[in-house]
Design a protein around this motif. Structure first.
Motif, mmCIF file in Angstrom:
data_model
loop_
_atom_site.group_PDB
_atom_site.id
_atom_site.type_symbol
_atom_site.label_atom_id
_atom_site.label_comp_id
_atom_site.label_asym_id
_atom_site.label_seq_id
_atom_site.Cartn_x
_atom_site.Cartn_y
_atom_site.Cartn_z
ATOM 1 N N ASN A 164 -8.157 -6.127 -9.661
ATOM 2 C CA ASN A 164 -9.392 -5.359 -9.409
ATOM 3 C C ASN A 164 -9.626 -4.936 -7.864
ATOM 4 O O ASN A 164 -10.142 -3.900 -7.807
ATOM 5 N N PHE A 165 -9.249 -5.675 -7.141
ATOM 6 C CA PHE A 165 -9.182 -5.582 -5.922
ATOM 7 C C PHE A 165 -8.365 -4.298 -5.331
ATOM 8 O O PHE A 165 -8.969 -3.478 -4.751
ATOM 9 N N SER A 166 -7.082 -4.623 -5.748
ATOM 10 C CA SER A 166 -6.047 -3.503 -5.405
ATOM 11 C C SER A 166 -6.609 -2.174 -5.886
ATOM 12 O O SER A 166 -6.535 -1.106 -5.534
ATOM 13 N N LYS A 167 -7.227 -2.091 -7.148
ATOM 14 C CA LYS A 167 -7.597 -0.827 -7.887
ATOM 15 C C LYS A 167 -8.899 -0.345 -6.990
ATOM 16 O O LYS A 167 -9.067 1.153 -6.926
ATOM 17 N N PHE A 168 -9.515 -1.131 -6.607
ATOM 18 C CA PHE A 168 -10.718 -0.523 -5.654
ATOM 19 C C PHE A 168 -10.129 0.360 -4.556
ATOM 20 O O PHE A 168 -10.486 1.408 -4.113
ATOM 21 N N PHE A 169 -9.086 -0.214 -3.800
ATOM 22 C CA PHE A 169 -8.299 0.578 -2.578
ATOM 23 C C PHE A 169 -7.600 1.827 -3.369
ATOM 24 O O PHE A 169 -7.791 2.837 -2.803
ATOM 25 N N LYS A 170 -7.089 1.747 -4.280
ATOM 26 C CA LYS A 170 -6.179 2.770 -5.177
ATOM 27 C C LYS A 170 -6.977 3.826 -5.574
ATOM 28 O O LYS A 170 -6.653 5.152 -5.468
ATOM 29 N N ASP A 171 -8.229 3.547 -6.235
ATOM 30 C CA ASP A 171 -9.232 4.602 -6.452
ATOM 31 C C ASP A 171 -9.445 5.491 -5.307
ATOM 32 O O ASP A 171 -9.711 6.527 -5.517
ATOM 33 N N ARG A 172 -9.737 4.881 -4.390
ATOM 34 C CA ARG A 172 -10.078 5.734 -2.999
ATOM 35 C C ARG A 172 -9.132 6.099 -2.051
ATOM 36 O O ARG A 172 -9.214 7.304 -1.695
ATOM 37 N N CYS A 173 -7.897 5.672 -2.298
ATOM 38 C CA CYS A 173 -6.902 5.994 -1.464
ATOM 39 C C CYS A 173 -5.546 6.323 -2.272
ATOM 40 O O CYS A 173 -4.712 5.265 -2.155
ATOM 41 N N PRO A 174 -5.473 7.301 -3.190
ATOM 42 C CA PRO A 174 -4.133 7.042 -4.071
ATOM 43 C C PRO A 174 -3.037 7.308 -3.431
ATOM 44 O O PRO A 174 -2.164 6.721 -4.083
ATOM 45 N N ASP A 175 -2.718 7.654 -2.107
ATOM 46 C CA ASP A 175 -1.607 7.657 -1.587
ATOM 47 C C ASP A 175 -1.116 6.413 -0.923
ATOM 48 O O ASP A 175 -0.049 6.235 -0.480
ATOM 49 N N ALA A 176 -2.187 5.482 -0.667
ATOM 50 C CA ALA A 176 -1.754 4.502 0.241
ATOM 51 C C ALA A 176 -1.430 3.283 -0.726
ATOM 52 O O ALA A 176 -1.891 3.028 -1.834
ATOM 53 N N TYR A 177 -0.734 2.212 -0.197
ATOM 54 C CA TYR A 177 -0.374 1.089 -0.582
ATOM 55 C C TYR A 177 -1.839 0.320 -0.907
ATOM 56 O O TYR A 177 -2.571 0.193 -0.136
ATOM 57 N N SER A 178 -1.722 -0.145 -2.305
ATOM 58 C CA SER A 178 -2.893 -1.107 -2.515
ATOM 59 C C SER A 178 -2.825 -2.501 -2.734
ATOM 60 O O SER A 178 -3.416 -3.429 -2.696
ATOM 61 N N TYR A 179 -1.386 -2.911 -3.286
ATOM 62 C CA TYR A 179 -0.954 -4.228 -3.341
ATOM 63 C C TYR A 179 0.476 -4.132 -2.920
ATOM 64 O O TYR A 179 1.150 -3.170 -2.767
ATOM 65 N N PRO A 180 1.171 -5.231 -2.592
ATOM 66 C CA PRO A 180 2.679 -5.121 -2.231
ATOM 67 C C PRO A 180 3.823 -4.577 -2.910
ATOM 68 O O PRO A 180 4.606 -4.234 -2.307
ATOM 69 N N LYS A 181 3.414 -4.443 -4.149
ATOM 70 C CA LYS A 181 4.587 -3.918 -5.154
ATOM 71 C C LYS A 181 4.026 -2.332 -5.559
ATOM 72 O O LYS A 181 4.652 -1.805 -6.336
ATOM 73 N N ASP A 182 3.027 -1.825 -4.825
ATOM 74 C CA ASP A 182 2.619 -0.483 -5.093
ATOM 75 C C ASP A 182 3.678 0.445 -4.634
ATOM 76 O O ASP A 182 3.017 1.682 -4.206
ATOM 77 N N ASP A 183 5.171 0.285 -4.680
ATOM 78 C CA ASP A 183 5.732 1.359 -3.999
ATOM 79 C C ASP A 183 6.037 2.727 -4.942
ATOM 80 O O ASP A 183 6.253 3.652 -4.173
ATOM 81 N N GLN A 184 5.846 2.662 -6.132
ATOM 82 C CA GLN A 184 6.149 4.060 -6.778
ATOM 83 C C GLN A 184 5.189 5.328 -6.466
ATOM 84 O O GLN A 184 5.667 6.475 -6.543
ATOM 85 N N THR A 185 3.856 4.807 -6.193
ATOM 86 C CA THR A 185 2.915 5.974 -5.698
ATOM 87 C C THR A 185 2.457 6.073 -4.149
ATOM 88 O O THR A 185 1.607 6.716 -3.817
ATOM 89 N N SER A 186 3.347 5.108 -3.538
ATOM 90 C CA SER A 186 2.667 4.918 -2.136
ATOM 91 C C SER A 186 4.105 5.281 -1.047
ATOM 92 O O SER A 186 3.547 5.131 0.096
ATOM 93 N N THR A 187 5.051 5.283 -1.296
ATOM 94 C CA THR A 187 6.037 5.232 -0.474
ATOM 95 C C THR A 187 6.702 6.993 -0.603
ATOM 96 O O THR A 187 7.104 7.578 -1.359
ATOM 97 N N PHE A 188 7.033 7.498 0.695
ATOM 98 C CA PHE A 188 7.337 8.984 0.641
ATOM 99 C C PHE A 188 8.562 8.968 1.478
ATOM 100 O O PHE A 188 8.360 8.124 2.631
#
Length: 202
Positions: A164-188
């Motif tokens: 739930n906490f990582s989703k708080f960050f991801k909802d607001r910053c979709p391009d940024a890492y929200s938890y340590p394994k969030d590679d698929q949508t956050s690495t460019f």
């Protein structure tokens, strides 16, 4: 590598990684040009806020503090919005990202307009203002790992998922890492040799 620019506030910016130390106060619209040494593979850039240093470079910052030193010798204390890069990796690619895993202290843009790579990553939401009570600290919003230090949030085993906490960050910053394994949508990626720009408080 490129440059760091501040648009609104006067945070102290910091570069850490293969680059050995660094730190500088940036006034609004001031530019800090960084020439990354050949062979540098990875580093992180962040802003520190509400800092006071004496003439010897000792003091403190409300967020991103580096053990009381202007010229950091270690990573900054959470919360801090991170621009991270790994240069010259697989297939001559650079990997770049913005991370909120250690929390958020200032809005950030990480971009390139070099030939062959026009990339813009942003995290500019009002995360501090909307921060969950459990993660609130003066001047910032902590990531859950620095607060709770549990496997669920820190993912030391490499086996974790969104919370739930990582989703708080991801909802607001979709391009940024929200938890340590969030590679698929956050690495460019960009081709190795690309120049980059980090803007704090865009």
């Amino acid at each position: 590598m490129g440059s760091i620019r501040d648009h609104k506030r006067s945070p102290y910016s910091r570069v850490q990684g293969d680059i050995k130390g660094g730190g500088k106060q940036l006034n609004p619209n001031e530019l800090w040009q960084i020439n990354v040494a050949s062979g540098t593979t990875q580093a992180r850039i962040w802003a520190r806020t509400s800092c006071q240093f004496d003439a010897s470079g000792r003091g403190s910052c409300q967020t991103g503090d580096c053990q009381g030193l202007l010229e950091c010798k270690a990573f900054g204390s959470p919360p801090n919005t991170l621009a991270e890069f790994a240069l010259g990796q697989f297939a001559n690619q650079d990997f770049i990202d913005i991370s909120n895993v250690d929390g958020f202290n200032v809005p950030m843009e990480f971009s390139s307009n070099s030939p062959g790579c026009s990339r813009v990553i942003k995290c500019t939401a009002d995360i501090v203002g909307q921060c969950p009570n459990e993660l609130k600290v003066p001047g910032g919003c902590n990531g859950p790992c620095p607060v709770f230090k549990t496997e669920e949030y820190c993912c030391n085993s490499g086996n974790c998922g969104p919370t739930n906490f990582s989703k708080f960050f991801k909802d607001r910053c979709p391009d940024a890492y929200s938890y340590p394994k969030d590679d698929q949508t956050s690495t460019f990626t960009c081709p190795t040799g690309t120049n980059y720009k980090v803007i704090v408080c865009p």
